[in-house]
Design a protein around this motif. Sequence first.
Motif, short mmCIF file in Angstrom:
data_model
loop_
_atom_site.label_atom_id
_atom_site.label_comp_id
_atom_site.label_asym_id
_atom_site.label_seq_id
_atom_site.Cartn_x
_atom_site.Cartn_y
_atom_site.Cartn_z
N PHE A 472 2.44 -5.27 8.89
CA PHE A 472 1.76 -4.26 9.71
C PHE A 472 1.40 -4.94 11.02
CE2 PHE A 472 -2.34 -1.87 10.66
CZ PHE A 472 -1.69 -0.74 11.13
N ASN A 473 2.17 -4.62 12.10
CA ASN A 473 2.17 -5.46 13.28
C ASN A 473 1.49 -4.87 14.50
OD1 ASN A 473 3.45 -8.03 12.65
ND2 ASN A 473 5.23 -6.82 12.13
N ARG A 474 0.47 -4.07 14.31
CA ARG A 474 -0.33 -3.63 15.45
C ARG A 474 -1.65 -3.05 14.96
NH1 ARG A 474 0.68 1.59 18.86
NH2 ARG A 474 -1.57 1.23 18.99
N SER A 475 -2.60 -2.95 15.87
CA SER A 475 -3.86 -2.28 15.58
C SER A 475 -3.70 -0.79 15.82
CB SER A 475 -4.98 -2.84 16.48
OG SER A 475 -5.15 -4.22 16.27
N ILE A 476 -4.57 -0.02 15.20
CA ILE A 476 -4.53 1.44 15.35
C ILE A 476 -5.35 1.85 16.57
CG2 ILE A 476 -5.14 3.64 14.30
CD1 ILE A 476 -4.65 2.41 11.58
N SER A 477 -4.77 2.69 17.39
CA SER A 477 -5.48 3.30 18.52
C SER A 477 -5.06 4.77 18.56
CB SER A 477 -5.15 2.58 19.83
OG SER A 477 -3.75 2.61 20.07
N ASP A 478 -5.48 5.52 19.59
CA ASP A 478 -5.06 6.93 19.72
C ASP A 478 -5.28 7.67 18.41
OD1 ASP A 478 -3.68 6.75 22.48
OD2 ASP A 478 -2.71 5.17 21.32
N ILE A 479 -6.52 7.62 17.94
CA ILE A 479 -6.81 8.16 16.61
C ILE A 479 -6.93 9.68 16.68
CG2 ILE A 479 -8.46 8.12 14.70
CD1 ILE A 479 -9.08 5.21 15.57
N TYR A 480 -5.80 10.31 16.41
CA TYR A 480 -5.75 11.77 16.34
C TYR A 480 -4.69 12.15 15.33
CZ TYR A 480 -5.08 16.67 17.39
OH TYR A 480 -4.97 18.03 17.27
N SER A 481 -5.08 13.01 14.40
CA SER A 481 -4.15 13.53 13.40
C SER A 481 -3.95 15.01 13.63
CB SER A 481 -4.71 13.29 11.99
OG SER A 481 -3.95 13.98 11.02
N SER A 482 -2.73 15.47 13.41
CA SER A 482 -2.44 16.89 13.62
C SER A 482 -2.99 17.76 12.50
CB SER A 482 -0.94 17.11 13.75
OG SER A 482 -0.27 16.66 12.57
N THR A 483 -3.41 17.14 11.37
CA THR A 483 -3.92 17.94 10.25
C THR A 483 -5.25 17.44 9.70
OG1 THR A 483 -2.66 16.67 8.62
CG2 THR A 483 -1.59 18.61 9.54
N PRO A 509 6.76 -2.40 -11.66
CA PRO A 509 5.69 -3.29 -12.14
C PRO A 509 6.01 -4.78 -12.03
CG PRO A 509 6.79 -2.19 -13.98
CD PRO A 509 7.29 -1.54 -12.73
N LYS A 510 7.27 -5.15 -11.89
CA LYS A 510 7.63 -6.57 -11.80
C LYS A 510 7.82 -7.02 -10.35
CE LYS A 510 9.86 -6.74 -16.35
NZ LYS A 510 11.10 -7.06 -17.09
N LEU A 511 7.61 -6.10 -9.41
CA LEU A 511 7.83 -6.41 -8.00
C LEU A 511 6.64 -7.21 -7.45
CD1 LEU A 511 9.61 -5.81 -5.43
CD2 LEU A 511 8.07 -3.87 -5.02
N LEU A 512 6.91 -8.35 -6.83
CA LEU A 512 5.89 -9.14 -6.15
C LEU A 512 5.80 -8.68 -4.70
CD1 LEU A 512 3.91 -11.53 -5.95
CD2 LEU A 512 5.88 -13.01 -5.50
N ILE A 513 4.60 -8.31 -4.27
CA ILE A 513 4.38 -7.88 -2.89
C ILE A 513 3.53 -8.92 -2.18
CG2 ILE A 513 3.57 -6.03 -1.38
CD1 ILE A 513 3.75 -4.13 -3.78
N GLU A 514 4.00 -9.40 -1.04
CA GLU A 514 3.19 -10.27 -0.19
C GLU A 514 2.70 -9.46 0.99
OE1 GLU A 514 3.74 -14.23 2.60
OE2 GLU A 514 4.23 -14.35 0.47
N GLY A 515 1.38 -9.41 1.15
CA GLY A 515 0.81 -8.70 2.28
C GLY A 515 0.98 -9.49 3.57
N CYS A 516 0.97 -8.77 4.68
CA CYS A 516 1.08 -9.41 5.98
C CYS A 516 0.67 -8.39 7.03
CB CYS A 516 2.52 -9.88 6.23
SG CYS A 516 2.76 -10.73 7.82
N SER A 517 -0.01 -8.86 8.06
CA SER A 517 -0.31 -8.02 9.21
C SER A 517 -0.29 -8.91 10.44
CB SER A 517 -1.67 -7.34 9.06
OG SER A 517 -1.97 -6.56 10.21
N GLY A 518 0.94 -9.14 10.95
CA GLY A 518 1.07 -10.15 11.99
C GLY A 518 0.50 -11.46 11.49
N GLY A 519 0.77 -11.75 10.23
CA GLY A 519 0.15 -12.89 9.57
C GLY A 519 -1.13 -12.46 8.90
N GLY A 520 -2.26 -12.96 9.39
CA GLY A 520 -3.53 -12.79 8.70
C GLY A 520 -4.42 -11.69 9.21
N GLY A 521 -3.86 -10.61 9.77
CA GLY A 521 -4.66 -9.54 10.33
C GLY A 521 -5.22 -8.56 9.32
#
Length: 724
Positions: A472-483, A509-521
Amino acid sequence: MSIVIREKTFTLHTSNSTYMMQVDSFGYLLHLYYGKKAEHAPEYLLVKKDRGFSGNPYDANNDRTYSLDVLPQEFPFDGNGDYRTSSLIIRTKEGIYGCDLRFVKAEIIDNKTKLKGLPSMSENVESLEVTLEDSLLHLEVILSYSVYEDVDIITRSVRIINHGETVTIENIKSANLDFVSGDFDVISFCGRHTMERIPNRQKVNHGIYKISSKRGASSHQYNPALILCDSNANEMSGNAYSMNFVYSGNFEAMIEADQYGQKRMVMGLSPDYFSYPVEHEDIFYAPEVMMSYSSSGLSRLSQNLHQGMRKYLIHDPMVGIKPILINSWEASYFNFNGESIYQLAKAAKSCDIEMVVMDDGWFGQRESDNAALGDWYVNEEKLGESLASLSSRIHDLGLKFGIWFEPECISEDSDLYRKHPDYALKVPHRKYIRAREQLVLDFSRKEVVDAIFKQVCDILDHASIDYIKWDFNRSISDIYSSTTPQGKVTYDYVLGLYSFLERLIKRYPKLLIEGCSGGGGRFDAGMLYYTPQIWLSDNTDAIDRLSIQYGSSFIYPISTFGSHVSAVPNHQTGRITPLDTRGVVAMSGTFGYELDITKCSDEERKVIKEQVATFKSYASLIHEGLYYRLSDPLHDDIGAYAFINEDEALIFAVRIKNQASRYAYFIKIEGLEDDAYYQDEKGQIYDANILKTQGLPLIVEVGDYQSFTIHLTKIKGEKENGKN
């Protein structure tokens, strides 16, 4: 019993701590004590005295000595005359702020109430639920406390049940701690992209110390964790308290020193962009906070959190030590095809590496980072084969195979955006903010989550994938949802993220997921519930990593640190460090490689193979042993730390500064058994008491960034080993 109710006093006991609260004569829930094990309620700490402008509840009549503005509370709320930091602000449909919460009941339950849609520590535990009520608003607030006795952790969460007309939550904090006395320091974990979680320690003075994130994720800048400790506390002595948020979005944590020098520590959701309506008979769940206390310093506090997360929070699909991997990113960036990934796998296999990961660039029309996010289909023209074919070839080598995803973001140059521009978070008729040439998908909307989930599953269903790196490689801005109502977007976004991950884990269930957000974000306890390891930082420089790992270790288990050996000169800093040193630093984590091993010399491959063997021999000790910080790499000339269990100790150290005529460093080894003897691999015997007080000498050799690895095994004693 870990929880005791005596009339209207409620006590929680862990192995080494006690937490007490009490309902007073007006029905307010006051905090009594949190600290070293105790039995008797210290009601004498509730000092009552007329304090001028501190107001008095109506029920107190003419008693000016009673004011919630100065009394320690469990869940301070707006509208009760307390002008300090609040844990709850409610707004009615008429626009009136405040509420009046009084005690209704308390009950012990054999498990814990599930926080709908949110991660939390194990439910198989004894819990206390205290119900407060505003009878005018017909609003119930239930405070939940769960006791993890063996690891000295208590969790707190809040749920709000509205039996009346719609109200709006403007601010809610899951945990509050009030201290009537104490001279404290606060430690927070701050930083930036590629330099995350650097400890910042400072004295608590009058006013408010605050860390927070309004970036949509817990952030590179401030980690959702705080430590409050005695001003003279160190690694091995002193009182220390921690709060750690089990949540991955916007948060706020504060320490307030009030007009009388009392301290208040709070943690919960950030009020930024948050205005959450709760309709009739709806329930709102506030995320969980982990609290821990140590009377014997910061090391013990960290060990409580490490053991608690490993045992009660993290769900690992791969039993035992996870596979040592090599990632293609710094090896080739976007410049690869199926054959080059296969050749990387063959070279990795020759060095006993166990998994190859194909990073960004395998999908859609993705030749750079400015296109194709959201188009999750395999670019077979680029690969020269199907993903199933490449996966099969790599598995035939005896290796596991993983791929990179960034499911939460979308490129404007993508088929998905051209078809569904409303899927992106952006304010209508306003120029929006781009970051890395991408926008963020509106995961507060179930149909958006479902659309991306289907694409990801179509990939995973048609190729044998053992691992995914979730970025996940960016911060959230422009916080507007259409619904989605706008005050709900940031919170519901995180619920959408968690829903996606929950469904993914259930389906694979056997899938290993490594989290990342531009590294440690987004390195937080909420993500660790779903992803048992997280890429610690995009900065792979070994010397910088010493500081990043040092700060991260105050809160998070070493087994969760995504940590790799990368090429030199380092791609982020340009620094050149020895391969041995890069290996030593990366072993304090999941361990792997981030370089083009096909271009390594025979000698380098030999070293890599030796590193893999070394890590495998020590992996259980590294991931399951007690962790001790032996130096401060931010200020000391050497970075040193140890992993210790009842039978052995492993010490890693790296020389940071190179000075002439320095012949040795003496590192005091904490955590060893008193009066015991230890032997290194050369047969040298050491007295643990001497290692603790005088230290272990590390002999300096010529050259930059020298590393040290010392393995000690406990022996029975001098006499039995012929040392009369």
